[in-house]
Design an enzyme around this catalytic site. Structure first.
Site, PDB file in Angstrom:
ATOM      1  N   HIS A 159       0.855  -1.194   0.000  1.00  0.00           N
ATOM      2  CA  HIS A 159       0.000   0.000   0.000  1.00  0.00           C
ATOM      3  C   HIS A 159       0.890   1.242   0.000  1.00  0.00           C
ATOM      4  CE1 HIS A 159      -2.925   3.028   1.161  1.00  0.00           C
ATOM      5  NE2 HIS A 159      -2.255   3.280   2.260  1.00  0.00           N
ATOM      6  N   ASP A 174       7.070  21.308 -26.639  1.00  0.00           N
ATOM      7  CA  ASP A 174       7.066  19.953 -26.084  1.00  0.00           C
ATOM      8  C   ASP A 174       8.104  19.913 -24.978  1.00  0.00           C
ATOM      9  OD1 ASP A 174       7.022  17.074 -25.689  1.00  0.00           O
ATOM     10  OD2 ASP A 174       6.067  16.975 -27.655  1.00  0.00           O
ATOM     11  N   TRP A 221       7.042   0.011   3.959  1.00  0.00           N
ATOM     12  CA  TRP A 221       7.572   0.737   2.792  1.00  0.00           C
ATOM     13  C   TRP A 221       8.920   1.347   3.121  1.00  0.00           C
ATOM     14  CZ3 TRP A 221       8.842   5.775   1.248  1.00  0.00           C
ATOM     15  CH2 TRP A 221       8.644   6.774   2.212  1.00  0.00           C
ATOM     16  N   SER A 257      13.412   5.923 -13.632  1.00  0.00           N
ATOM     17  CA  SER A 257      12.314   6.646 -14.273  1.00  0.00           C
ATOM     18  C   SER A 257      12.193   8.057 -13.709  1.00  0.00           C
ATOM     19  CB  SER A 257      11.014   5.862 -14.060  1.00  0.00           C
ATOM     20  OG  SER A 257       9.914   6.673 -14.328  1.00  0.00           O
ATOM     21  N   SER A 258      12.258   8.163 -12.365  1.00  0.00           N
ATOM     22  CA  SER A 258      12.131   9.486 -11.741  1.00  0.00           C
ATOM     23  C   SER A 258      13.279  10.403 -12.136  1.00  0.00           C
ATOM     24  CB  SER A 258      12.128   9.368 -10.217  1.00  0.00           C
ATOM     25  OG  SER A 258      10.952   8.775  -9.790  1.00  0.00           O
ATOM     26  N   HIS A 288      13.188  11.931   3.546  1.00  0.00           N
ATOM     27  CA  HIS A 288      12.553  13.187   3.907  1.00  0.00           C
ATOM     28  C   HIS A 288      12.375  14.133   2.724  1.00  0.00           C
ATOM     29  CE1 HIS A 288      10.227  15.313   6.670  1.00  0.00           C
ATOM     30  NE2 HIS A 288      10.659  16.376   6.069  1.00  0.00           N
ATOM     31  N   GLU A 336      11.920  13.167  -0.138  1.00  0.00           N
ATOM     32  CA  GLU A 336      10.832  12.486  -0.851  1.00  0.00           C
ATOM     33  C   GLU A 336       9.468  12.978  -0.370  1.00  0.00           C
ATOM     34  OE1 GLU A 336      10.611  10.338  -3.293  1.00  0.00           O
ATOM     35  OE2 GLU A 336       8.509   9.763  -3.033  1.00  0.00           O
ATOM     36  N   TYR A 375       8.701  15.892   0.612  1.00  0.00           N
ATOM     37  CA  TYR A 375       8.406  17.191  -0.010  1.00  0.00           C
ATOM     38  C   TYR A 375       8.229  17.070  -1.510  1.00  0.00           C
ATOM     39  CZ  TYR A 375       9.256  18.859   4.591  1.00  0.00           C
ATOM     40  OH  TYR A 375       9.171  19.034   5.937  1.00  0.00           O
ATOM     41  N   SER A 426      -1.933  26.967  -5.580  1.00  0.00           N
ATOM     42  CA  SER A 426      -1.719  28.407  -5.755  1.00  0.00           C
ATOM     43  C   SER A 426      -2.457  28.919  -6.992  1.00  0.00           C
ATOM     44  CB  SER A 426      -0.224  28.723  -5.902  1.00  0.00           C
ATOM     45  OG  SER A 426       0.474  28.273  -4.775  1.00  0.00           O
ATOM     46  N   HIS A 466      14.714  13.198  12.193  1.00  0.00           N
ATOM     47  CA  HIS A 466      13.529  13.305  13.047  1.00  0.00           C
ATOM     48  C   HIS A 466      12.608  12.089  12.884  1.00  0.00           C
ATOM     49  CE1 HIS A 466      11.391  15.790   9.697  1.00  0.00           C
ATOM     50  NE2 HIS A 466      11.056  14.550   9.589  1.00  0.00           N
ATOM     51  N   THR A 508       6.448  27.023   5.653  1.00  0.00           N
ATOM     52  CA  THR A 508       5.139  26.413   5.421  1.00  0.00           C
ATOM     53  C   THR A 508       4.027  27.341   5.886  1.00  0.00           C
ATOM     54  OG1 THR A 508       6.241  24.321   5.870  1.00  0.00           O
ATOM     55  CG2 THR A 508       3.859  24.262   5.687  1.00  0.00           C
ATOM     56  N   LYS A 557       3.410  30.058   3.452  1.00  0.00           N
ATOM     57  CA  LYS A 557       2.598  29.667   2.293  1.00  0.00           C
ATOM     58  C   LYS A 557       1.106  29.670   2.642  1.00  0.00           C
ATOM     59  CE  LYS A 557       4.014  27.015  -0.875  1.00  0.00           C
ATOM     60  NZ  LYS A 557       4.577  27.929  -1.870  1.00  0.00           N
ATOM     61  N   ARG A 581       1.500   1.505  15.231  1.00  0.00           N
ATOM     62  CA  ARG A 581       1.154   1.313  13.833  1.00  0.00           C
ATOM     63  C   ARG A 581       1.622  -0.059  13.364  1.00  0.00           C
ATOM     64  NH1 ARG A 581       5.664   4.946  10.610  1.00  0.00           N
ATOM     65  NH2 ARG A 581       4.583   4.146   8.790  1.00  0.00           N
TER      66      ARG A 581
END
Lengths: 378, 527
Positions: B78, B107, B143, B171-172, B255, B257, B259, B270, B304, B330, B333, B452
């Site tokens: 998941h 393009d 994960w 790929s990324s 971490h 990742e 963001y 926005s 953290h 943050t 924003k 968890r």
């Protein structure tokens, strides 16, 4: 219908247990039972209320914006797109709020990080899926296994009050003494958590982490493993029993006495039936998780014992596996975990059960053989 | 120069090829964007189905429908599928569709690599999912795949998992190189950096984050591979290795990742708030600086996630302070979005509803994140459902609502038809209510002490878990409505104008709806 009733009951209980209607108990962190846990609880509540106030202001302001500035016929939206003074002001304001949070957090952190020796030092080792407790001063050592039976877990028997939070043998500590925990693991990473002590420390193979507590009141405190450690991660609870220092002394002496008695049992003459019966119990507690009740395991990770050539015909190898474990697999060494009697009994059980005695050599193992194995190694 | 007449471009390249080859060989940014979006939608349903299994198992105490072992496979996959299969490809799909149109480019800069970076994704997930049908089952170590559970104690299929992660990373990285190259080189004349649309800005920064951290992930899984097959001991304490090293390497990837999965959503929201408030975005400059600050800070906060591993106190304090600092950009924003709405003329079409919900619920997720940053309190929160509540608040009503808002916002531009507004609003309200029923009570059970990643739990958590499961089932079913709305708008619906939304700004709204197969073959002028 039963299900629908159950769902409604759950909804009602949930609503009722929200803080508006009842106490905080089921929906908030426990204040715990010692100075550190109470301090962490107070810190948590401080930060929580600051966040609630900020959240309420932001969300309240949003509601105001949504209501006050909804599009109306012929209105002209303003066209400003910045306000440097305002932007600087709130940036500084955020920094100030964060500093207000960081200062008490720093002091609490320093108090939590105190690894001075304790009056009592206990080595805690995480195993898949049980905890081992060794009292370093008193040379008392034992394993603590989940005691909730499979029938409860499989919804056959009604669930007891401490479902999944009960063990066969809890960690016993005296009140009003400084207890230091030295925490490590034998296989994968586990994490030892007792919410009432505000102690949560990862148990990592190859590392010894420290944590400490001092409990003011007698009682039983329950927690769980909190780091995913394999399939039975949810089934390795922590139970700590705090007793008066006098009772603690009595308990330590009992444990030492029991150890001597155990050693005497090794010399006793055992019948196959006796060993089989003890072995079955040992198997249920220690082995079923992987090798399953029917001895068929979960291949390829957990091999079958029923019909296994090794179990049928190679007694010496089987003793060696139980004593040494298997490198690179979940099978651990039971030499320290189980007594000679228990190891001999459980091997005997596996060689006799599931029709194994019919197809194999059917030889039993007596405790003396295990003792000899240990002595030969020395 | 003008003596060479490029005559062949007149007789083909105008429309897409016919049949399956259009999709297999395509180098068109719009086609590839569509492929990415459909792929991520498929993965959303697959990962969502796994979430449904998890919630069914947790519906009541006791063993319900799956074994603990399969439960662990469900929670692991998941997470993996939602992170690498649903959220990230959805953002790349949006980037492919929208960035060239926002910056006035014909393009993407590297169209053939664009094709490759998409088509290796189904291969990667095919490999990952195939492990379920092999002996030993799929990945079951979470994960975050902490060693040694994912090395010495892993099922034999872990090698396939490692290979799949490598392909996803490749790929990324290719996607990011493409996006950076496009943005840096192909902007329309006059579009300076500080005139760039915010979605493009967030993706430029996100792409740099990806290039920086995906190789770190590749390093982590390669070390695992070496430990499993070649006798090394990077993470094996018995051989002199260090299991905690794995966590440091993983979270140095992990971490940023986090963001990567939220910054593009900031950009989308926005645009939407600006459009539907009929007012320019407030504090554009501070928005750009805030995104950049969040990205830079994301590299120095990783531990953290590891407050309970036994770091020295200096480490605990350092990572606590740096993590708290993230609250500043943050917060800036959030206040900027609110100020954009202030004195606007706000209408509440579906994309705006999702965006407002994004701001509100992301704020809740941000505040619980601030609580988690407080290291001593984190000893009580760590690895409980409080953490699960936190990261689902930033990922579901955060990242996923951002994506859904973006899809509704740009859908008329893609299909040429307006979606059904009544159904869209129904989708919003059902999602908004059920997402809160699902994730809000998780705060309570977490604080009350439920760890968890457990397949069964103590009786005091029973009522809340039942409510959570019901919320999750409603949320899951509601997303089928989303699929229906999208299909409906592909085949029918009111014809959309090229502007689509009253007062929408940006180059993508100057081309026809649906957007022609090739746009901006002549670059537009930006003043």
């Amino acid at each position: 219908m039963v299900l629908i009733k159950r769902i409604f009951a759950a909804l009602i209980t949930c609503c009722a247990s929200l803080p508006l209607f009842a106490g905080w108990g089921d929906v908030n962190m426990t204040p715990g039972v010692n100075a550190l846990s109470r301090e962490i609880f107070d810190l948590h509540m401080t930060i929580f209320w600051i966040c609630v106030v900020i959240g309420a202001l932001v969300l309240g302001f949003m509601v105001y914006l949504i209501v006050a500035f909804r599009k109306k016929e012929g209105d002209k939206p303003a066209q400003f797109d910045d306000h440097p003074v305002l932007e600087m002001t709130w940036t500084v304001l955020f920094a100030v709020i964060l500093a207000v949070m960081a200062i008490p957090a720093t002091f609490t952190m320093i108090r939590a990080y105190d690894d001075a020796e304790g009056d009592i030092n206990i080595l805690i080792t995480g195993h898949q899926w049980k905890w081992q407790y060794e009292y370093l001063e008193d040379e008392v050592s034992f394993f603590s296994n989940l005691s909730t039976d499979l029938d409860q877990r499989n919804n056959i028997a009604p669930k007891s009050d401490n479902y999944l939070l009960e063990v066969d043998e809890p960690l016993v500590i005296p009140t009003n003494k400084r207890i230091r925990f030295l925490i490590t693991a034998n296989d994968v990473i586990h994490s030892w958590w007792v919410p009432d002590f505000a102690v949560k420390q990862d148990a990592i193979p190859g590392f010894i982490n420290t944590a400490w507590t001092q409990v003011d009141e007698e009682g039983i405190f329950r927690g769980q493993c909190t780091e995913l450690c394999g399939q039975y991660h949810g089934y390795m609870p922590v139970v700590v029993k705090a007793v008066s220092p006098e009772d603690y002394e009595l308990w330590v002496n009992e444990k030492k006495e029991a150890k001597i008695q155990q050693a005497l049992l090794t010399e006793k003459l055992w019948s196959t039936e006796e060993l089989y019966e003890i072995g079955e119990g040992v198997y249920q507690t220690n082995c079923v998780a992987c090798h399953q009740v029917n001895g068929e395991g979960l291949p390829p990770v957990f091999p079958a014992l029923a019909g296994s050539d090794l179990v049928l015909n190679d007694k010496a190898k089987q003793i060696e596996i139980l004593m040494e474990g298997v490198q690179g697999a979940a099978m651990q060494s039971y030499a320290e975990q189980l007594s000679e009697v228990d190891i001999a009994a459980v091997i005997t059980y596996t060689r006799k059960a599931w029709g194994n005695d019919a197809s194999g050599d059917g030889e039993i193992v007596i405790p003396k053989e295990i003792l000899d194995y240990k002595n030969n190694k020395l | 120069m003008s003596a060479v007449i490029d005559s062949h471009s007149d007789d083909h390249h105008h429309g897409p090829a016919k049949g399956i080859t259009r999709w297999l060989y395509t180098t068109n940014h719009k086609d590839i964007g569509t492929l990415y979006l459909w792929f991520s939608f498929l993965m959303l349903f697959l990962g969502g189905a796994m979430a449904m299994v998890i919630r069914a198992e947790l519906f009541e105490p006791g063993s319900q429908i799956v074994s603990p072992e399969f439960y662990n496979q469900m929670l692991t996959n998941h997470g993996l599928i939602m992170v690498f299969g649903a959220v990230m490809p959805a953002f790349v799909g949006l980037a492919n569709w929208i960035i060239p149109m926002q910056i006035g480019a014909p393009d993407m800069a590297l169209p053939r690599m664009n094709n490759l970076s998409f088509w290796i994704l189904p291969v990667a997930f095919g490999i990952l999912i195939s492990t379920f049908f092999m002996e030993g089952g799929g990945p079951n170590f979470g994960w975050t795949f902490y060693a040694p559970l994912s090395t010495t104690y892993a099922p034999p299929t872990v090698t396939f998992f490692i290979f799949a992660v490598h392909i996803m990373g490749a790929s990324s990285i290719m996607g990011s190189i493409n996006i950076i190259t496009t943005i840096l080189n192909m902007r329309a004349p006059g579009m300076t950096f500080m005139k760039m649309p915010l979605f493009t800005w967030t993706w430029l920064i996100t792409a740099y984050l990806l290039i920086a951290v995906m190789p770190v992930l590749a390093g982590a899984v390669t070390m695992m591979l070496m430990d499993i097959h070649f006798g090394t001991s990077f993470f094996n304490a018995a051989g002199g290795g260090d299991p905690v090293l794995f966590q440091h390497v993983f979270w140095f990837f992990g971490h940023p990742e986090v963001y990567i999965m939220i910054l593009p959503a900031f950009g989308i929201v926005s645009h939407i708030i600006e459009t539907f408030s009929r007012k320019p975005i407030f504090g554009y400059t501070s928005m750009v600086y805030a995104i950049a600050s969040i990205a830079i800070l994301s590299f120095i906060v990783w531990a953290h996630h590891m407050f309970t591993v036994g770091m020295p106190i200096a480490g605990e304090l350092f990572f606590m302070y740096t993590t708290m600092l993230i609250a500043i950009p943050t917060g800036v924003k959030v206040f900027n979005w609110l100020s954009t709405m202030f004195k606007g003329s706000i209408s509440f079409e579906t994309p705006m509803l999702f965006s407002i919900a994004f701001v509100a619920l992301f704020t809740i997720g941000g505040l619980s994140g601030l609580m988690l940053a407080i290291a001593p309190a984190d000893f009580q929160y760590h690895d409980t459902y409080f953490v699960v509540a936190h990261f689902h608040y930033v990922l579901v009503p955060g990242a996923i609502f951002g994506i859904i808002a973006g899809v509704y916002y740009w859908l008329p531009k893609w299909t040429g038809n307006m979606y059904d507004e009544v159904l869209g609003k129904t989708h919003f309200w059902m999602s908004f209510i059920s997402v809160n029923i699902t994730f809000f009570p998780m705060h309570f059970v977490g604080l009350a002490g439920m760890p968890r990643r457990i397949p069964d739990y103590a009786l005091q958590f029973a009522d809340f878990n039942m409510v959570i499961s019901i919320g999750a089932f409603i949320f899951g079913l509601t997303q089928l409505l989303f699929l229906f709305i999208i299909l409906k708008s592909i085949f029918a619906g009111k014809q959309a104008t090229s502007e689509v939304w009253e007062g929408a700004k940006g180059l993508e709204w100057t081309v026809a709806s649906p957007a022609p197969y090739h746009t901006f073959e002549t670059p537009p002028e930006v003043k």
